[in-house]
Write a protein that holds these residues in place. Structure first.
Motif, PDB file in Angstrom:
ATOM      1  N   SER A   1       0.846  -1.186   0.000  1.00  0.00           N
ATOM      2  CA  SER A   1       0.000   0.000   0.000  1.00  0.00           C
ATOM      3  C   SER A   1       0.884   1.239   0.000  1.00  0.00           C
ATOM      4  N   PRO A   2       0.394   2.376  -0.474  1.00  0.00           N
ATOM      5  CA  PRO A   2       1.232   3.576  -0.564  1.00  0.00           C
ATOM      6  C   PRO A   2       1.781   4.068   0.768  1.00  0.00           C
ATOM      7  N   ASP A   3       1.099   3.776   1.886  1.00  0.00           N
ATOM      8  CA  ASP A   3       1.601   4.199   3.195  1.00  0.00           C
ATOM      9  C   ASP A   3       2.507   3.163   3.842  1.00  0.00           C
TER      10      ASP A   3
ATOM     11  N   ALA B   1      -3.057  -4.323  -7.393  1.00  0.00           N
ATOM     12  CA  ALA B   1      -2.221  -3.122  -7.509  1.00  0.00           C
ATOM     13  C   ALA B   1      -2.959  -1.958  -6.862  1.00  0.00           C
ATOM     14  N   TRP B   2      -2.277  -1.240  -5.972  1.00  0.00           N
ATOM     15  CA  TRP B   2      -2.892  -0.147  -5.217  1.00  0.00           C
ATOM     16  C   TRP B   2      -2.958   1.129  -6.040  1.00  0.00           C
ATOM     17  N   SER B   3      -4.012   1.905  -5.822  1.00  0.00           N
ATOM     18  CA  SER B   3      -4.058   3.263  -6.344  1.00  0.00           C
ATOM     19  C   SER B   3      -3.151   4.144  -5.493  1.00  0.00           C
ATOM     20  N   PRO B   4      -2.671   5.273  -6.015  1.00  0.00           N
ATOM     21  CA  PRO B   4      -1.741   6.111  -5.253  1.00  0.00           C
ATOM     22  C   PRO B   4      -2.286   6.623  -3.929  1.00  0.00           C
ATOM     23  N   ASP B   5      -3.611   6.787  -3.816  1.00  0.00           N
ATOM     24  CA  ASP B   5      -4.179   7.261  -2.553  1.00  0.00           C
ATOM     25  C   ASP B   5      -4.499   6.126  -1.585  1.00  0.00           C
ATOM     26  N   GLY B   6      -4.299   4.883  -2.009  1.00  0.00           N
ATOM     27  CA  GLY B   6      -4.513   3.738  -1.136  1.00  0.00           C
ATOM     28  C   GLY B   6      -5.966   3.393  -0.883  1.00  0.00           C
ATOM     29  N   LYS B   7      -6.886   4.050  -1.571  1.00  0.00           N
ATOM     30  CA  LYS B   7      -8.309   3.819  -1.300  1.00  0.00           C
ATOM     31  C   LYS B   7      -8.902   2.681  -2.123  1.00  0.00           C
ATOM     32  N   LYS B   8      -8.222   2.290  -3.197  1.00  0.00           N
ATOM     33  CA  LYS B   8      -8.750   1.227  -4.039  1.00  0.00           C
ATOM     34  C   LYS B   8      -7.613   0.454  -4.674  1.00  0.00           C
TER      35      LYS B   8
ATOM     36  N   GLN C   1      -1.449  -1.660 -13.346  1.00  0.00           N
ATOM     37  CA  GLN C   1      -0.590  -0.813 -12.525  1.00  0.00           C
ATOM     38  C   GLN C   1      -1.049   0.636 -12.689  1.00  0.00           C
ATOM     39  N   PHE C   2      -1.308   1.318 -11.563  1.00  0.00           N
ATOM     40  CA  PHE C   2      -1.705   2.721 -11.620  1.00  0.00           C
ATOM     41  C   PHE C   2      -0.513   3.611 -11.950  1.00  0.00           C
ATOM     42  N   SER C   3      -0.758   4.673 -12.715  1.00  0.00           N
ATOM     43  CA  SER C   3       0.250   5.706 -12.878  1.00  0.00           C
ATOM     44  C   SER C   3       0.386   6.467 -11.563  1.00  0.00           C
ATOM     45  N   PRO C   4       1.531   7.114 -11.302  1.00  0.00           N
ATOM     46  CA  PRO C   4       1.740   7.798 -10.020  1.00  0.00           C
ATOM     47  C   PRO C   4       0.706   8.877  -9.722  1.00  0.00           C
ATOM     48  N   ASP C   5       0.136   9.508 -10.756  1.00  0.00           N
ATOM     49  CA  ASP C   5      -0.883  10.534 -10.516  1.00  0.00           C
ATOM     50  C   ASP C   5      -2.283   9.952 -10.402  1.00  0.00           C
TER      51      ASP C   5
END
Length: 434
Positions: free
Chosen positions: A208-210, A250-257, A294-298
């Motif tokens: 996860s992003p965190d 694969a996580w989204s950058p905000d970690g919500k999905k 894979q999500f892009s960083p934005d």
């Protein structure tokens, strides 16, 4: 050829993206062996002196700092002995310059009683004859490696102007006989801790992003199911247990999905899902295989592997699905491409290409379209960027055994991480921990 590609892709990507409950079980005995097989072209000479009174410590902070800097591919240690240097006042800059050092690290250890310590470190720029400051860190006998990694990261930041990744963590799977272990380690592969043991495959760990959770695929129920595991508590949820294959979280950058791959409706397609397992919705609707999102960083796009054009290639679509913005093909230079991973700054795409039967790690500059091979091996899998985007971690084979390897994005600095007698696979490099 199309049918061959479909069969090969489905088998290959399921193995890459799908293959006792959780909770850290303490350190295990086996530790990583590290072999540096290449170095950068221009190394920064640095003298890391033995910290004063370091003999009070059960672990050498100095050696960990030296090893971190050597593995970075940017530094050359000019002092490797046991001599110490005072951390009070200024050093003799002319003397250190004559000894070939461009930077100097000094430090000391103060016992605070029992297993408590204060670690003091200072950094000097010998070229400019100035102090660059330092850190005063509280430590226990159990977290000395963490403290040493923080010091090495601070040196990288002060001298090179970028964040170091020595304080980040890795996750990967160790296969020993018929047993699989999902483990978490320091960025150098040391300090290994068990997260899960199973007689069935565990694959595709994703941070996860965190850095607080890891999603992964487990076959413990004799089918691939996606779980999300909270590292601090050991709690986990079954994120997706749909019929058929559940794979490639694969996580989204905000970690919500997360974006995941499911075969619930027949051929494997990409779906979105909330991090608590709710809100499942389909993102691709093709008649071919779409997988490895894979999500892009934005957070605006999802890169994925698809054989919609015949052989597998990398495509990009809107994170809201290809019905919002049609999928655009990204890779053209090789005929068979899988395993997309996007650099944290969004400038590079790492992937694995099949070149005459050899699976080799490549990197693509998304702005110019230029690509280059980062390895000359033949069994590369599961690339993962470091949090600062400077290195790519992956799995490969050495001497018939799976090992982890890391290579700088310019291909100059390389290292191999192995555990004697074990196969090591499915790596994922964790994010910065604030």
């Amino acid at each position: 050829m199309l049918q061959f590609a479909k069969i090969f892709l489905s088998r290959k990507l399921l193995a890459l993206s799908c293959i006792g409950l959780l909770g850290f079980a303490g350190s295990v005995l086996a530790q990583m062996n590290i072999e540096i097989t290449g170095v950068g072209q221009s190394l920064y000479p640095i003298a890391v002196m033995r910290f004063k009174d370091e003999n009070k410590l059960p672990t050498s902070v100095t050696e960990i700092i030296r090893q971190d800097l050597a593995r970075s591919g940017y530094f050359k240690n000019t002092e490797n002995g046991n001599a110490s240097e005072s951390d009070e006042g200024a050093p003799n800059y002319k003397s250190w310059a004559a000894r070939g050092a461009d930077a100097l690290v000094v430090g000391s250890v103060v016992s605070s009683g029992g297993t408590q310590f204060e670690i003091h470190y200072k950094l000097f720029d010998i070229r400019k004859s100035e102090s660059l400051g330092g850190l005063n860190l509280n430590a226990t006998a159990d977290n000395l490696r963490t403290v040493a990694h923080k010091i090495a990261d601070d040196i990288i930041l002060k001298l090179l102007g970028e964040r170091g990744v020595f304080s980040t963590r890795l996750s990967y799977v160790i296969k020993e006989g018929k047993r699989y272990r999902l483990v978490i380690s320091d960025a150098d592969g040391q300090n290994i801790r068990n997260a899960m043991n199973s007689s069935e495959p565990i694959i595709s760990p994703s941070w996860s992003p965190d850095g607080k959770k890891v999603a992964y695929v487990s076959f413990e129920d004799r089918k691939p199911v996606i779980y999300v595991h909270e590292l601090a508590t050991g709690r986990r949820i079954a994120l997706s247990n749909q019929k058929g294959n559940n794979s490639a979280p694969a996580w989204s950058p905000d970690g919500k999905k997360l974006a995941i791959s499911l075969s619930r409706d027949g051929n494997t397609q990409i779906y979105g899902i909330n991090a608590d397992g709710t809100g499942l919705h389909r993102l691709t609707r093709g008649s071919t295989i779409d997988t490895e999102p894979q999500f892009s960083p934005d957070g605006r796009y999802i890169y994925f592997t698809s054989d919609r054009g015949g052989n597998p290639q990398i495509y990009r679509m809107s994170a809201d699905g290809e019905q919002v913005e049609g999928a655009k093909r990204i890779t053209y230079k090789q005929g068979f491409v899988t395993s997309p991973r996007i650099a944290p700054d969004g400038k590079y795409l790492a992937y694995v290409a099949n070149i005459g039967g050899a699976f080799r790690l490549y990197i693509l500059n998304l702005a110019t379209g230029d690509s280059q091979a980062l390895t000359d091996s033949s069994s590369d899998e599961s690339p993962s960027f470091a949090a600062n985007g400077r290195y790519v971690l992956y799995s490969t084979k050495v001497g018939g055994k799976r090992v982890l390897a890391a290579v700088s994005v310019d291909g100059n600095s390389k290292q191999v991480l192995s555990i004697p007698g074990s196969d090591v696979r499915q790596p994922s490099w964790g994010p910065f921990m604030d």
